[in-house]
Design an enzyme around this catalytic site. Structure first.
Site, PDB file in Angstrom:
ATOM      1  N   ASP A   1     -40.358  19.473 -35.968  1.00  0.00           N
ATOM      2  CA  ASP A   1     -41.755  19.873 -36.023  1.00  0.00           C
ATOM      3  C   ASP A   1     -42.192  19.697 -37.480  1.00  0.00           C
ATOM      4  O   ASP A   1     -41.355  19.617 -38.393  1.00  0.00           O
ATOM      5  CB  ASP A   1     -41.967  21.306 -35.529  1.00  0.00           C
ATOM      6  CG  ASP A   1     -43.425  21.527 -35.125  1.00  0.00           C
ATOM      7  OD1 ASP A   1     -44.289  20.723 -35.528  1.00  0.00           O
ATOM      8  OD2 ASP A   1     -43.721  22.506 -34.411  1.00  0.00           O
TER       9      ASP A   1
HETATM   10  C1  BGC Z   1     -47.140  21.753 -34.196  1.00  0.00           C
HETATM   11  C2  BGC Z   1     -46.741  20.611 -33.296  1.00  0.00           C
HETATM   12  C3  BGC Z   1     -47.588  19.403 -33.625  1.00  0.00           C
HETATM   13  C4  BGC Z   1     -47.385  19.054 -35.087  1.00  0.00           C
HETATM   14  C5  BGC Z   1     -48.160  17.854 -35.549  1.00  0.00           C
HETATM   15  C6  BGC Z   1     -47.132  21.364 -35.656  1.00  0.00           C
HETATM   16  O1  BGC Z   1     -47.695  22.349 -36.437  1.00  0.00           O
HETATM   17  O2  BGC Z   1     -46.286  22.848 -33.984  1.00  0.00           O
HETATM   18  O3  BGC Z   1     -46.893  20.966 -31.950  1.00  0.00           O
HETATM   19  O4  BGC Z   1     -47.264  18.341 -32.785  1.00  0.00           O
HETATM   20  O5  BGC Z   1     -47.808  20.152 -35.877  1.00  0.00           O
HETATM   21  O6  BGC Z   1     -49.517  18.119 -35.587  1.00  0.00           O
END
Ligand code: BGC
Length: 723
Positions: free
Chosen positions: A263
């Site tokens: 993530d």
């Molecule tokens: C989120 C993800 C997301 C990623 C990219 C993160 O903060 O938890 O679900 O895909 O950001 O935007």
């Protein structure tokens, strides 16, 4: 950049054709594993390491020297996110990056319709393809453990079986486009409070029975090409480089052959990232000296420090090769897939998919005296009240927000779909600035409610901070902004109230006794308003079923029945004390009544459940039992019913939930028609996870099949024995 890399491939191909030597890795006729080995053998150590971390917020480099293109990723999960600048989260201010906003995934889950999940994935994948994305960052399948989780709306509810059945076709739909789906967030990312650091203490049994199944189905049935780690720690180690989660379970046990993506900012140290199964590091916190900062990505954990560690023999090169093989495979499956379609965006077909999902997902919670569908023989004036009637919900809420090409608000949908002869009045009722009611807003509402034959109250949550959004949990289980008080005031002047609750999770509904009709709607994207209006008028017969239970009060939930260590935890740890008893598993087992049960949803039709039949009452291991019953539409309107099959273990050595969903069928029936619904049950449907022996197993003895129209409305039962 993207175009540049495509030109590079073309250049490499032309060069090679010219020299009569097409290298194996560029030859799509050759087996993919051979192509991978060929590419790998040509890469320098530096090129390999470069592939394992981001080169911008949403892309990773390929191997320019070899004509292997970059990979482009985008959120996900309910539309292709707008473009942002290279290094930062700020908008790129493009004018060609609006998309179809599909309903959020809780809405998809409420359809209980796997065919629609495939259509959803396929349409989303087409939009991603058109926008030249290689990976779409969804679906999210974190289990609804508490109504307070700020991101519940992005996920598929409280039941692992339902989430599994819907995420698999979604993934297949996305990936037919040569775009990878990315199942997220692995694992147990069930709250936003302290999400970046909280250590989830959880049993293996709860993981295998509740929090893993949708991920496992995504890998083994959906053949998903990428998976995203979660922000939180799990039993002591960060999920994005958790040896148990990624090496032992995902890659060894489930045989995942895709790429593990961190993530954004979920990576915390090089040694673990190198060894514990992470393949691609994204979004680590870098100091950006906008607009473009060459070299900044070299400070990622899987960049220079990793390279040096490999050179110093501190980290294994074989592990690096494993990462690169996976990344190359992803590249061949997506960016370098010469058979991928061009994709399409904002088409009428995509709008239709968004509309069908929205329509099928609306749940008719209550319908006293058949107030719905609205009878326009008697209704001449309608009062629409509520701030959510004029709101757009596609934008905002965090990474799942999208820039919709258009979004039909509930009020606009009502104006378009109600008969032209009907007078429609509107009052905002409340606003998101205050938790008490402004006198003039109240007066306006009561004035129009008095004049109307029916009041359509459109309220709920709204994706503001603490009202369902990423990074924060909900502040309360109650409806915000004094909506409850407003309903009780309206009731004094007009008793014909229909409440349309827009949210992605359950809300306390003590006010439900003050309204005659109640619909659970969701953040439903581009076609939201049309879907709501069509259900209100009866053009669409509701067939959605709740993907989560709605308890009377928060303290009734498993996660909220213990001290605060169970939720939200202290500053470092949270303990899943309810263990496997999540959602209806908890309410059923503990005999706690709920306001609306998991699987609940009424229809304008009535369905009669015929007698249940089984082809045997003794199940041998390795065999199966066929169960059938006939369902009849007893009404004068076409309708759909979700027939749900639950299984109960009547006697067990280990604690088991009272019952668990093991199958369902959604059937559409013309008025007066009946159809036989068939189920097959085998040993795997009876199993639990024995965490002493670390395996799934079923004990001999008596079981019961319960078939119903919701988890609390069981219409037929039959017992059988496992031997
Ligand atoms: C989120 C993800 C997301 C990623 C990219 C993160 O903060 O938890 O679900 O895909 O950001 O935007």
């Amino acid at each position: 950049m993207k175009r540049k890399s495509q030109l590079l491939i073309l250049f490499a191909i032309v060069l090679n054709i010219y020299s009569q030597q097409i290298p194996a890795y560029l030859n799509s006729e050759i087996n993919i594993d051979e192509r991978i080995e060929d590419a790998l053998s040509r890469m320098t150590l530096e090129e390999k390491v470069a592939m394992c971390h981001a080169q911008s917020r949403f892309s990773s480099p390929g191997v320019p020297r070899l004509g292997i293109p970059e990979l482009w990723l985008a959120d996900g999960p309910n539309g292709v996110r707008e473009e942002i600048v290279w290094d930062d989260w700020i908008t790129a201010k493009q004018t060609n990056d609006s998309c179809t906003a599909f309903p959020v995934l809780t809405s998809l889950a409420a359809t209980w319709n796997p065919d629609l999940a495939y259509e959803y994935g396929k349409a989303l994948g087409e939009e991603a393809r058109y926008r030249e994305k290689d990976v779409i960052l969804g679906p999210g399948v974190n289990i609804y453990r508490t109504p307070l989780n700020g991101r519940n709306f992005e996920y598929m509810g409280e039941d692992p079986y339902l989430a599994s059945k819907l995420c698999v076709p979604y993934i297949k739909g996305v990936q037919t486009n040569g775009v990878a789906a990315c199942i997220k967030h692995f694992a147990a990312n069930n709250q936003e409070i302290n999400r970046n650091s909280i250590n989830v203490n959880i049993s293996n049994r709860a993981l295998h029975e509740i929090y893993f199944p949708a991920f496992k189905a995504a890998v083994q049935e959906g053949k998903v090409w990428t998976l995203m780690g979660a922000y939180n720690k799990l039993n002591g180690q960060f999920s994005c480089h958790n040896n148990f989660l990624l090496n032992k379970v995902l890659k060894e046990k489930w045989q995942f052959d895709g790429v593990v993506i961190s993530d954004w900012g979920g990576t915390h140290n090089t040694a673990e990232a190198a060894e514990n199964g992470l393949d691609l590091e994204m979004g680590s916190h870098v100091t950006v000296v906008a607009p473009f900062t060459p070299g900044v990505y070299n400070s990622f954990y899987l960049a220079n420090e990793y390279l040096k560690g490999i050179k110093d023999k501190k980290y294994s090169e074989e592990k690096l090769n494993d990462k690169v093989r996976r990344l190359l495979k992803l590249n061949f499956r997506t960016a370098m897939n010469i058979n991928k379609p061009f994709g399409s965006i904002n088409t009428t077909e995509h709008s239709q998919v968004a509309l069908s999902i929205a329509e099928e997902s609306i749940v008719l919670l209550k319908n006293e005296n058949s107030i719905l569908p609205l009878d326009f023989n008697t209704i001449k004036t309608v009062a629409v009240i509520g701030d959510n009637a004029t709101r757009s919900f596609s934008k905002g809420g965090g990474s799942a927000g999208v820039k919709a090409k258009y979004e039909v608000t509930p009020l606009a949908g009502i104006k378009t779909n109600f008969p032209k002869s009907v007078e429609i009045l509107y009052a905002q009722g409340y606003n998101d600035k205050s938790s008490s009611l402004k006198a003039e807003l109240l007066k306006e509402s009561l004035d129009i409610a008095k004049r109307a034959d029916v009041v359509i109250f459109i309220g709920g949550l709204n994706k503001n901070a603490n009202q369902e959004c990423e990074g924060k949990d909900r502040a309360s289980y109650d409806l915000p902004y004094a909506q409850e008080f407003l309903i009780s005031e309206i009731k004094n002047v007009n008793k014909n109230i229909v409440f349309v609750n827009i949210s992605g999770s359950g809300v306390a509904m003590p006010w439900v006794n003050n309204v005659k009709g109640a619909l659970q709607a969701w953040y439903m994207g581009s076609e939201a308003g049309n879907a709501i209006a069509k259900v209100l008028t009866g053009q669409v017969n509701p067939s959605g079923k709740l993907p989560f239970s709605v308890p009377f009060k928060l303290e009734d939930c498993g996660a909220h029945s213990f001290d605060s260590l169970a939720y939200p935890g202290n500053s470092t740890d949270v303990y899943y004390k309810e263990d496997i008893l999540v959602g209806y598993r908890w309410f059923d087992t503990k005999k706690i009544p709920v306001n609306f049960s998991f699987g609940h949803g009424l229809s304008y039709s009535t369905f009669e459940y015929g007698k249940i039949k089984a082809n045997k009452t003794l199940l041998q291991r390795g065999d199966s039992i066929n169960i059938s019953l006939s369902i009849k539409n007893n009404s004068s309107v076409l309708g759909s019913e979700v027939v749900q099959l639950y299984i109960r273990d009547l006697k067990s050595t280990f604690i088991r939930p009272y019952k668990e969903l093991k199958s369902f069928h959604k059937i559409k029936l013309a008025p007066g028609k009946s159809e036989s619904v068939d189920f097959s049950i085998s040993e795997s449907d009876l199993q639990f996870y024995n965490d002493i022996d670390n395996k799934f197993e079923a004990e001999n003895g008596e079981f019961e099949v319960l078939i119903g129209s919701s988890s609390n409305n069981i219409r037929q039962k039959i017992k059988f024995k496992l031997q």
